[in-house]
Design an enzyme around this catalytic site. Structure first.
Site, mmCIF file in Angstrom:
data_model
loop_
_atom_site.group_PDB
_atom_site.id
_atom_site.type_symbol
_atom_site.label_atom_id
_atom_site.label_comp_id
_atom_site.label_asym_id
_atom_site.label_seq_id
_atom_site.Cartn_x
_atom_site.Cartn_y
_atom_site.Cartn_z
ATOM 1 C CE1 TYR A 142 58.988 -21.395 -28.458
ATOM 2 C CE2 TYR A 142 57.401 -19.775 -27.700
ATOM 3 C CZ TYR A 142 57.746 -20.810 -28.545
ATOM 4 O OH TYR A 142 56.839 -21.240 -29.486
ATOM 5 C CE LYS A 191 57.357 -36.712 -30.472
ATOM 6 N NZ LYS A 191 56.309 -37.324 -31.322
ATOM 7 C CG ASP A 223 52.980 -36.834 -32.047
ATOM 8 O OD1 ASP A 223 52.647 -36.998 -30.850
ATOM 9 O OD2 ASP A 223 53.709 -37.648 -32.657
ATOM 10 C CG ASP A 247 53.560 -19.989 -29.286
ATOM 11 O OD1 ASP A 247 52.544 -19.265 -29.384
ATOM 12 O OD2 ASP A 247 54.606 -19.778 -29.941
ATOM 13 C CG ASP A 251 48.377 -19.438 -32.606
ATOM 14 O OD1 ASP A 251 48.338 -18.865 -31.498
ATOM 15 O OD2 ASP A 251 48.846 -18.898 -33.634
HETATM 16 C C1 IPM Z 1 52.114 -15.708 -28.139
HETATM 17 C C2 IPM Z 1 53.060 -15.215 -29.171
HETATM 18 C C3 IPM Z 1 54.395 -14.977 -28.514
HETATM 19 C C4 IPM Z 1 54.828 -16.284 -27.910
HETATM 20 C C5 IPM Z 1 55.469 -14.412 -29.452
HETATM 21 C C6 IPM Z 1 55.037 -13.098 -30.046
HETATM 22 C C7 IPM Z 1 56.799 -14.300 -28.766
HETATM 23 O O1 IPM Z 1 53.124 -16.130 -30.220
HETATM 24 O O2 IPM Z 1 51.886 -14.987 -27.150
HETATM 25 O O3 IPM Z 1 51.591 -16.811 -28.301
HETATM 26 O O4 IPM Z 1 55.334 -17.159 -28.601
HETATM 27 O O5 IPM Z 1 54.650 -16.465 -26.712
HETATM 28 MG MG MG Z 2 51.659 -17.649 -30.138
#
Ligand code: IPM
Ligand code: MG
Length: 356
Positions: A142, A191, A223, A247, A251
């Site tokens: 990133y 990975k 993975d 990231d 989620d």
């Molecule tokens: C998170 C979000 C951010 C990230 C985005 C909005 C840049 O997805 O905080 O997880 O990838 O860090």
């Molecule tokens: Mg995120």
């Protein structure tokens, strides 16, 4: 205690959920004789519209001057067409980097009241879900160079993934230290069968490991980890991983606990000043409708009290109040279940405040 909190309401549901967290913070302050002063900061789409920049320097300076930062969410369809460096998300990345917040903690914990909301089978959920994703936050892909060029008559894009040893070492230590306060297990997710950066991660982790003989250390390819998180999440205690994998996995981890709307996060560097935000996004589809779940933000405020302000009792009280609201059957739409009471964002904030 007197504390200044830089408040970034941001975009979409951001302002609504931050309102509720402030309600809770003010109630806690009144009860314990603290004073919280809020300094409003523009970041994300709202800053682009007002200042032409997702994070103007003056706004970053306010965050650096505060004792901590509370953030709602940034981004939305209105700004999606903008080039990378001008997008709302870039403001967030610059803020994290500008404050040196390399360590992002994202707890994935099942609230028993929400077990039915988990998409996993009861037989898996019953074994318990309680792990922490320790995500490196200010390096990796990133933050490497992003480039799109014309080559042989077509567009070619590259994103550079870079990790230096010191960046791995400092997050590795956070993972081991975090595990010591939990169930003493660290899984390094990478990975390493393909990437040099991952092989360097493992080398650094191997160097650290002897310093933490009381922590059980293992490694897993990302993975496979994505699969294991839904197959048997009870095996995890602390997952340490790079920026992008963290990231994605966080989620996934939030979903199996019932609702992404419930998960807070802390971002810290070397000092006590941190940034606290729910891990979900700005949810533009429900913005301004009083439908959002403010609990991820309220719990983020609790994390701020615990980790930045050394107010453990106050943080415990907020978490207990959330627990009580859930016990009493109150649910926002994202976690609504049969027999429960559907409430809006503001009513949920009131309910938590009332139970403090
Ligand atoms: C998170 C979000 C951010 C990230 C985005 C909005 C840049 O997805 O905080 O997880 O990838 O860090
Ligand atoms: Mg995120």
């Amino acid at each position: 205690m007197n504390k200044t909190i830089a408040v970034i309401r941001g975009d979409g549901i951001g302002p609504e959920i931050v309102n509720e967290a402030i309600k809770v913070l003010d109630a806690v302050a009144a009860k314990h004789g603290h004073t919280f002063t809020y300094d409003e900061v523009d970041m994300g789409g709202v800053a682009i519209d007002k200042w032409g920049d997702p994070l103007p320097q003056a706004m970053l300076d306010k965050c650096l001057a505060a004792d901590s930062v509370l953030l709602g969410a940034v981004g939305g369809p209105k700004w999606e067409g903008l080039p990378g460096p001008q997008r709302p998300e870039k403001g967030l990345l610059r803020l994290r980097a500008g404050m040196g917040l390399y360590s992002n903690l994202r707890p994935a914990k099942l609230w028993p009241q929400l077990a039915d909301a988990s998409p996993l089978k009861p037989s898996i959920v019953e074994k318990g879900i309680d792990f922490m994703v320790v995500r490196e936050l200010i390096s990796g892909i990133y933050f490497g160079e992003h480039k799109t060029v014309e080559q042989n008559g077509e567009q070619v894009a590259t994103d550079v993934m870079l990790y230096a040893e010191h960046e791995i070492e400092r997050i590795g230590r956070i993972a081991f230290e975090t595990a010591r306060k939990r169930r003493h297990k660290v899984t390094c997710v990478d990975k390493a069968n393909v990437l040099d950066t991952s092989r360097l991660w493992r080398a650094v982790m191997h160097r650290l490991q002897p310093e933490y003989p009381d922590v059980e250390y293992s490694e897993m390819f990302v993975d496979n980890a994505a699969m294991q998180v839904v197959k048997d999440p009870s095996q995890f205690d602390v997952i340490v991983t790079g920026n992008m994998f963290g990231d994605i996995l966080s989620d996934e981890a939030s979903m199996i606990t019932g609702s992404i709307g419930m998960i807070p996060s802390s971002s810290l560097g070397d000092g006590t000043r941190g940034m606290y935000e729910p891990i979900h996004g700005s949810a533009p589809d429900i913005a301004g409708q009083d439908k959002a779940n403010p609990i991820g933000t309220i719990l983020s405020a609790a994390m701020m009290l615990r980790y930045s302000f050394d107010m453990a009792a106050e943080a415990d009280e907020i978490e207990a109040a959330v627990n009580k609201a859930l016990d009493d059957g109150l649910r926002t739409a994202d976690m609504m279940a049969e027999g429960c009471t559907l409430v809006g964002c503001a009513a949920m904030g009131d309910a938590v405040t009332a139970r403090l």
